[in-house]
Design a protein around this motif. Structure first.
Motif, PDB file in Angstrom:
ATOM      1  N   LYS A   1      19.141  -8.939   6.284  1.00  0.00           N
ATOM      2  CA  LYS A   1      17.767  -8.778   7.072  1.00  0.00           C
ATOM      3  C   LYS A   1      16.832  -7.889   6.062  1.00  0.00           C
ATOM      4  O   LYS A   1      15.745  -8.080   5.816  1.00  0.00           O
ATOM      5  CB  LYS A   1      17.949  -8.191   8.239  1.00  0.00           C
ATOM      6  CG  LYS A   1      18.585  -8.972   9.417  1.00  0.00           C
ATOM      7  CD  LYS A   1      17.803 -10.316   9.867  1.00  0.00           C
ATOM      8  CE  LYS A   1      18.622 -10.945  10.825  1.00  0.00           C
ATOM      9  NZ  LYS A   1      17.962 -12.119  11.393  1.00  0.00           N
ATOM     10  N   ALA A   2      17.649  -6.946   5.399  1.00  0.00           N
ATOM     11  CA  ALA A   2      16.979  -6.276   4.536  1.00  0.00           C
ATOM     12  C   ALA A   2      17.841  -5.426   3.500  1.00  0.00           C
ATOM     13  O   ALA A   2      18.976  -5.410   3.724  1.00  0.00           O
ATOM     14  CB  ALA A   2      15.994  -5.085   5.402  1.00  0.00           C
ATOM     15  N   LEU A   3      17.497  -5.051   2.290  1.00  0.00           N
ATOM     16  CA  LEU A   3      18.039  -4.509   1.308  1.00  0.00           C
ATOM     17  C   LEU A   3      17.333  -3.523   0.441  1.00  0.00           C
ATOM     18  O   LEU A   3      16.295  -3.909  -0.100  1.00  0.00           O
ATOM     19  CB  LEU A   3      18.832  -5.454   0.335  1.00  0.00           C
ATOM     20  CG  LEU A   3      20.088  -5.100  -0.400  1.00  0.00           C
ATOM     21  CD1 LEU A   3      20.662  -6.334  -1.025  1.00  0.00           C
ATOM     22  CD2 LEU A   3      20.114  -4.149  -1.502  1.00  0.00           C
ATOM     23  N   ASP A   4      17.684  -2.296   0.524  1.00  0.00           N
ATOM     24  CA  ASP A   4      16.961  -1.451  -0.410  1.00  0.00           C
ATOM     25  C   ASP A   4      17.737   0.148  -0.063  1.00  0.00           C
ATOM     26  O   ASP A   4      18.468   0.278   0.562  1.00  0.00           O
ATOM     27  CB  ASP A   4      15.496  -1.141   0.295  1.00  0.00           C
ATOM     28  CG  ASP A   4      14.359  -1.034  -1.237  1.00  0.00           C
ATOM     29  OD1 ASP A   4      15.111  -0.083  -2.061  1.00  0.00           O
ATOM     30  OD2 ASP A   4      13.517  -1.384  -1.002  1.00  0.00           O
ATOM     31  N   SER A   5      17.056   0.981  -0.961  1.00  0.00           N
ATOM     32  CA  SER A   5      17.684   2.529  -0.612  1.00  0.00           C
ATOM     33  C   SER A   5      17.159   3.073   0.875  1.00  0.00           C
ATOM     34  O   SER A   5      16.078   2.495   1.605  1.00  0.00           O
ATOM     35  CB  SER A   5      17.135   3.539  -1.485  1.00  0.00           C
ATOM     36  OG  SER A   5      15.517   3.362  -1.213  1.00  0.00           O
ATOM     37  N   PRO A   6      17.951   3.836   1.494  1.00  0.00           N
ATOM     38  CA  PRO A   6      17.494   4.481   2.853  1.00  0.00           C
ATOM     39  C   PRO A   6      15.853   4.799   2.843  1.00  0.00           C
ATOM     40  O   PRO A   6      15.464   4.516   3.660  1.00  0.00           O
ATOM     41  CB  PRO A   6      18.393   5.529   2.809  1.00  0.00           C
ATOM     42  CG  PRO A   6      19.486   5.229   1.995  1.00  0.00           C
ATOM     43  CD  PRO A   6      19.000   4.543   0.794  1.00  0.00           C
ATOM     44  N   ALA A   7      15.520   5.533   1.702  1.00  0.00           N
ATOM     45  CA  ALA A   7      14.127   6.139   1.684  1.00  0.00           C
ATOM     46  C   ALA A   7      13.200   4.723   1.732  1.00  0.00           C
ATOM     47  O   ALA A   7      12.241   4.780   2.570  1.00  0.00           O
ATOM     48  CB  ALA A   7      13.795   6.757   0.728  1.00  0.00           C
ATOM     49  N   ASN A   8      13.337   3.953   0.781  1.00  0.00           N
ATOM     50  CA  ASN A   8      12.510   2.906   0.750  1.00  0.00           C
ATOM     51  C   ASN A   8      12.348   1.993   2.023  1.00  0.00           C
ATOM     52  O   ASN A   8      11.308   1.597   2.658  1.00  0.00           O
ATOM     53  CB  ASN A   8      12.878   1.890  -0.191  1.00  0.00           C
ATOM     54  CG  ASN A   8      12.525   2.464  -1.507  1.00  0.00           C
ATOM     55  OD1 ASN A   8      11.735   3.586  -1.539  1.00  0.00           O
ATOM     56  ND2 ASN A   8      12.990   1.904  -2.897  1.00  0.00           N
ATOM     57  N   LEU A   9      13.546   1.789   2.874  1.00  0.00           N
ATOM     58  CA  LEU A   9      13.710   1.140   4.181  1.00  0.00           C
ATOM     59  C   LEU A   9      12.829   1.784   5.104  1.00  0.00           C
ATOM     60  O   LEU A   9      12.098   1.181   5.625  1.00  0.00           O
ATOM     61  CB  LEU A   9      15.102   1.068   4.443  1.00  0.00           C
ATOM     62  CG  LEU A   9      16.079  -0.217   3.724  1.00  0.00           C
ATOM     63  CD1 LEU A   9      17.355   0.145   4.218  1.00  0.00           C
ATOM     64  CD2 LEU A   9      15.529  -1.577   4.034  1.00  0.00           C
ATOM     65  N   LYS A  10      12.824   3.152   5.087  1.00  0.00           N
ATOM     66  CA  LYS A  10      12.378   3.862   6.104  1.00  0.00           C
ATOM     67  C   LYS A  10      10.677   3.832   5.851  1.00  0.00           C
ATOM     68  O   LYS A  10      10.055   3.471   6.585  1.00  0.00           O
ATOM     69  CB  LYS A  10      12.691   5.282   5.958  1.00  0.00           C
ATOM     70  CG  LYS A  10      13.959   5.446   6.708  1.00  0.00           C
ATOM     71  CD  LYS A  10      14.354   6.932   6.925  1.00  0.00           C
ATOM     72  CE  LYS A  10      15.753   7.276   6.194  1.00  0.00           C
ATOM     73  NZ  LYS A  10      16.230   8.511   6.123  1.00  0.00           N
ATOM     74  N   ALA A  11      10.578   3.923   4.745  1.00  0.00           N
ATOM     75  CA  ALA A  11       8.960   3.806   4.184  1.00  0.00           C
ATOM     76  C   ALA A  11       8.381   2.590   4.294  1.00  0.00           C
ATOM     77  O   ALA A  11       7.273   2.439   4.645  1.00  0.00           O
ATOM     78  CB  ALA A  11       8.820   4.161   2.592  1.00  0.00           C
ATOM     79  N   ALA A  12       9.215   1.284   4.362  1.00  0.00           N
ATOM     80  CA  ALA A  12       8.694  -0.006   4.551  1.00  0.00           C
ATOM     81  C   ALA A  12       8.091  -0.028   5.938  1.00  0.00           C
ATOM     82  O   ALA A  12       7.466  -1.288   6.425  1.00  0.00           O
ATOM     83  CB  ALA A  12       9.648  -1.103   4.141  1.00  0.00           C
ATOM     84  N   VAL A  13       8.792   0.779   6.860  1.00  0.00           N
ATOM     85  CA  VAL A  13       8.480   0.630   8.412  1.00  0.00           C
ATOM     86  C   VAL A  13       7.395   1.177   8.718  1.00  0.00           C
ATOM     87  O   VAL A  13       6.996   2.174   8.421  1.00  0.00           O
ATOM     88  CB  VAL A  13       9.827   1.201   9.107  1.00  0.00           C
ATOM     89  CG1 VAL A  13       9.484   1.012  10.741  1.00  0.00           C
ATOM     90  CG2 VAL A  13      10.983   0.485   8.889  1.00  0.00           C
ATOM     91  N   PRO A  14       6.399   0.612   9.340  1.00  0.00           N
ATOM     92  CA  PRO A  14       4.956   0.901   9.465  1.00  0.00           C
ATOM     93  C   PRO A  14       4.717   2.105  10.095  1.00  0.00           C
ATOM     94  O   PRO A  14       4.080   3.001   9.494  1.00  0.00           O
ATOM     95  CB  PRO A  14       4.205  -0.361  10.473  1.00  0.00           C
ATOM     96  CG  PRO A  14       5.095  -1.487  10.142  1.00  0.00           C
ATOM     97  CD  PRO A  14       6.461  -1.080  10.008  1.00  0.00           C
ATOM     98  N   SER A  15       5.259   2.366  11.324  1.00  0.00           N
ATOM     99  CA  SER A  15       5.434   3.710  12.035  1.00  0.00           C
ATOM    100  C   SER A  15       6.213   4.779  11.240  1.00  0.00           C
ATOM    101  O   SER A  15       7.481   4.622  11.130  1.00  0.00           O
ATOM    102  CB  SER A  15       5.647   3.571  13.411  1.00  0.00           C
ATOM    103  OG  SER A  15       7.146   3.367  13.387  1.00  0.00           O
ATOM    104  N   GLN A  16       5.694   5.858  10.946  1.00  0.00           N
ATOM    105  CA  GLN A  16       6.440   6.842  10.105  1.00  0.00           C
ATOM    106  C   GLN A  16       7.351   8.050  10.840  1.00  0.00           C
ATOM    107  O   GLN A  16       8.121   8.480  10.743  1.00  0.00           O
ATOM    108  CB  GLN A  16       5.653   7.547   9.056  1.00  0.00           C
ATOM    109  CG  GLN A  16       5.019   6.541   7.916  1.00  0.00           C
ATOM    110  CD  GLN A  16       5.886   6.794   6.793  1.00  0.00           C
ATOM    111  OE1 GLN A  16       6.942   7.312   6.761  1.00  0.00           O
ATOM    112  NE2 GLN A  16       5.343   5.688   5.815  1.00  0.00           N
TER     113      GLN A  16
END
Ligand SMILES: Nc1ncnc2c1ncn2[C@@H]1O[C@H](COP(=O)(O)OP(=O)(O)OP(=O)(O)O)[C@@H](O)[C@H]1O
Ligand SMILES: [Mg+2]
Lengths: 341, 371
Positions: A227-242
């Protein structure tokens, strides 16, 4: 022999793990649906997913235990389909189930695996002592494994998986079923071991914090798909609500929910009249505006907590559900007599 | 080779550290040997027999004196005097008596007139053994009663049967011992080889070594050789204790012990490879437990371990022919009861070896190196 030559001189720039459109069907049911990804040398890579996501099936294909229906994986330069023995020599594996022999001591467990891996006699003793030292089990080296706690047992297995000094290390749910303290200890060991040698690590987990703390990159797997593949920080950043704001109010007017939604940065609000959860792209801006709005409307703020986005939110974002909810089904590992296949 | 030894080391280390397993697989056959050995094959004694004498004349009294003598000597039965046949038969039906002997009113007259005098024996035929014992001992008694006349009637040219026994008397417990030794081998193969193997598999323990470079052949040989070693140990323990308990004459004759060791080794290999063939594709840990009883019955009883195979119907004999127990039991019987040489058991050893090779070969073909 040919296989050994190939694996002995891996291209330094080549990925340690190269999974190519790998797929596994059990009858009509497709457990892993054509997944591809690469893991660089020295990386710690996490497969995150709920029960039944296909994590173990994926890891079993990469470790030659299950033959893929289609596609393949190149592990340490060897193809799992064409040269499974080359793969086996290059990797260390901790299966999901606890696989150390309870009647035997940690030393005996490690010694038998050293022999299975063909570790030269001269090196065995020294290596085993060193590994047991690394997982802090020297004092337990000659006690039966059945006297050890679950976390200690897991550490025996970690040491066992490294007894032939593999370059790539697979761990299937290394901390499932352990209490928080033991889990912490296992993480600690893994970090230390990783720091001391040239090791690529691939682990599966369904704990967010584990993936977050340990992994350089995370792949979210659900229903056999990536479903998704990235570093933890990038994954979190990609989610609209911070951020998430949890607030409770007293004396809130009827249109309070609508007024909260109009605040700057707010993506989504849910609430029941007193307790509200607000997803926001900017915690500080929303908080300031919220306080002002409350003062204006004569609403008193009973409590307010601001949290930054966790991987839980990332999981919900990519799979449409809470990992907690997806974790209802009992694991086969919980029940020693439940069928694995 | 080193990897095969590592697999064996693991199996045998685990085995040596599970005393409960070892005891369990030895206790059942030992218990069976002792209990079955003493429960069957003993002589029936002190049967309660009613005697209803409706005649009371001299020949009848003579017969009753003879009855008394037998009672005093062999104590096969104890007689109880009854006056009424119907009362006695009632008591027989209620289980208070094992049999009723009646001497009819015309017994003496018929005896003196030589008109085929008769004694009636009414037995409770729900118990075959008791009824047969009573019938037999009463028949013997009547032969003795008629003896003088029998001698007179004897025709000089008549053939008589003279039975020669080549071996000393074999108590039933010794007859059972070969079966118990084979049973202990089977128990160990079943528990130590079968149940533990499938449990390991179900728990995912196999994944641990399937990810190592160990080859399929090394795994198969490692499992089978270590399984055979465990089974041989069980067989030897039972052989030692069994011969002592059963009182086999000359228990420590070296040559016989060596021959028995050979049979035990070959039997262990045959049974472990059979077990491996059965288990090779099995995953459900309940299966070997369910199979246990069925296999036990199917292998042990047709083997001739408890009852001669000559008494079997055709279908049971067919099972017996392919049953490895048959050959193991036959070989051990030859050695234990008759102390024969190797020539008498070559066929058994040959069958067991071929059986072992065939089952192991089939298991190797079916074995999967992956999950
Ligand atoms: N041998 C098999 N035959 C049929 N279905 C299987 C087999 N092995 C796995 N599955 C199914 O494939 C799916 C994925 O299983 P897998 O064990 O890979 O999940 P997982 O992500 O490791 O889950 P868990 O967190 O429970 O370990 C599950 O629905 C499982 O039931
Ligand atoms: Mg799993």
């Amino acid at each position: 022999m040919r296989a050994r030559v190939v694996s002995a001189a891996p291209d330094a720039s080549a990925p340690a793990i190269d999974v190519r459109a790998i797929e596994k069907a059990f009858g009509d049911f497709i457990a892993v649906k054509g997944i591809s990804f690469q893991v660089a040398r020295g990386e710690v890579f996490g497969l995150l997913g709920p029960n039944g996501a296909g994590k173990s099936t994926l890891i079993r294909m990469m470790t030659t235990l299950v033959v893929p229906t289609s596609g393949t994986a190149i592990i340490g330069g060897c193809d799992v389909v064409e040269d499974p023995n080359g793969v086996r020599r290059a990797i260390g594996v901790i299966p999901q189930a606890m696989t150390s022999d309870l009647e035997l001591t940690p030393t005996e467990n490690l010694s038998i695996f050293a022999k299975l891996y063909g570790v030269p006699r001269a090196r065995r003793k020294h290596l085993i002592a060193e590994l047991l030292e690394a997982v802090e089990l020297t004092a337990w080296a000659d006690k039966p494994v059945k006297n050890l706690s679950g976390g200690m047992r897991r550490r025996v297995e970690i040491a066992r998986g490294l007894v032939h000094e593999p370059r790539i290390f697979f761990l299937d749910e290394p901390t499932t079923g352990l209490d928080p303290v033991s889990r912490g200890a296992v993480w600690e060991m893994l970090r230390k071991i990783k720091a001391e040698r040239d090791l690529t690590v691939l682990l599966t987990t369904h704990y967010m914090d584990e993936a977050d703390k340990l992994c350089d990159r995370i792949a979210i797997v659900d229903h056999g798909e990536l479903k998704a593949l990235d570093s933890p920080a990038n994954l979190k950043a990609a989610v609209p609500s911070q951020n998430t704001l949890d607030a409770s109010f007293s004396g809130a007017p009827a249109d309070w929910l609508r007024r909260l939604q109009a605040l700057p940065g707010v993506a989504h609000v849910s609430g029941d009249g007193t307790v509200y959860r607000i997803a926001s792209s900017s915690g500080p801006a929303t908080t300031m505006a919220l306080m002002a709005e409350a003062a204006k409307a004569g609403v008193s703020v009973q409590s307010l907590a601001v949290q930054s986005t966790s991987l839980d939110d990332v999981f919900v974002h990519y799979t449409g559900r809470q990992l907690r909810d997806a974790l209802q089904a009992p694991t086969a590992a919980d029940n020693p007599f439940m069928m694995r296949r | 080779m080193e990897r095969m030894l590592a697999i064996m080391e693991r199996e045998l280390l685990r085995f040596s550290k599970s005393p409960a397993l070892i005891t369990m697989s030895l206790i059942v056959p030992l218990l069976q040997l002792v209990v079955l050995g003493y429960a069957f094959g003993g002589t029936v004694r002190h049967l309660r027999v009613a005697i209803v004498d409706q005649d009371r004349a001299v020949p009848a009294v003579k017969f009753r004196e003879l009855l008394g003598a037998v009672q005093a000597n062999t104590s096969t039965f104890d007689t109880i005097e009854y006056h009424d046949v119907t009362v006695a038969i009632d008591a027989l039906r209620q289980g208070k008596l094992n049999g009723v002997i009646t001497i009819p009113p015309d017994f003496s007259r018929r005896t003196l007139d030589k008109r085929a005098p008769q004694i009636a024996l009414i037995t409770d035929n729900t118990d075959n053994v008791v009824a047969a014992t009573l019938t037999a001992s009463l028949s013997n008694l009547l032969v003795a009663y008629d003896a003088p006349r029998v001698v007179q009637r004897r025709i000089p040219g008549a053939t008589s049967l003279d039975v020669v026994e080549v071996y000393p008397y074999v108590p039933y417990i010794q007859y059972l011992l070969p079966g118990s030794i084979v049973m202990s081998i089977f128990m160990m193969v079943m528990i130590g080889g079968g149940i533990i193997f499938i449990d390991d598999k179900a728990r995912g323990l196999h994944e641990g070594y399937l990810v190592t470079p160990v080859t399929a052949l090394e795994l198969i040989l490692g499992f089978n050789l270590s399984g055979a070693i465990k089974a041989v140990i069980a067989g030897l323990v039972l052989m030692t204790f069994g011969t002592l308990i059963a009182g086999v004459p000359h228990p420590f004759e070296v040559l016989r012990l060596l021959r028995m060791l050979l049979v035990i080794v070959v039997t262990s290999m045959a049974l472990i490879s059979m077990m491996f063939l059965i288990m090779v594709r099995m995953n459900n840990p309940l299966m070997p437990r369910a199979l246990f009883g069925a296999l036990n019955t199917l292998l042990y009883f047709p083997s001739g371990a408890v009852y001669p195979q000559q008494a079997f119907p055709g279908w049971l004999r067919a099972i017996a022919i392919v049953d490895p127990f048959t050959y193991a039991v036959h070989a051990l019987k030859s050695l234990i009861l008759k102390n024969t040489g190797l020539a008498a058991i070559t066929n058994d050893l040959l069958f067991l070896s071929i059986f072992s090779l065939v089952t192991l070969g089939a298991a190797t073909l079916l074995f999967r190196r992956t999950l």
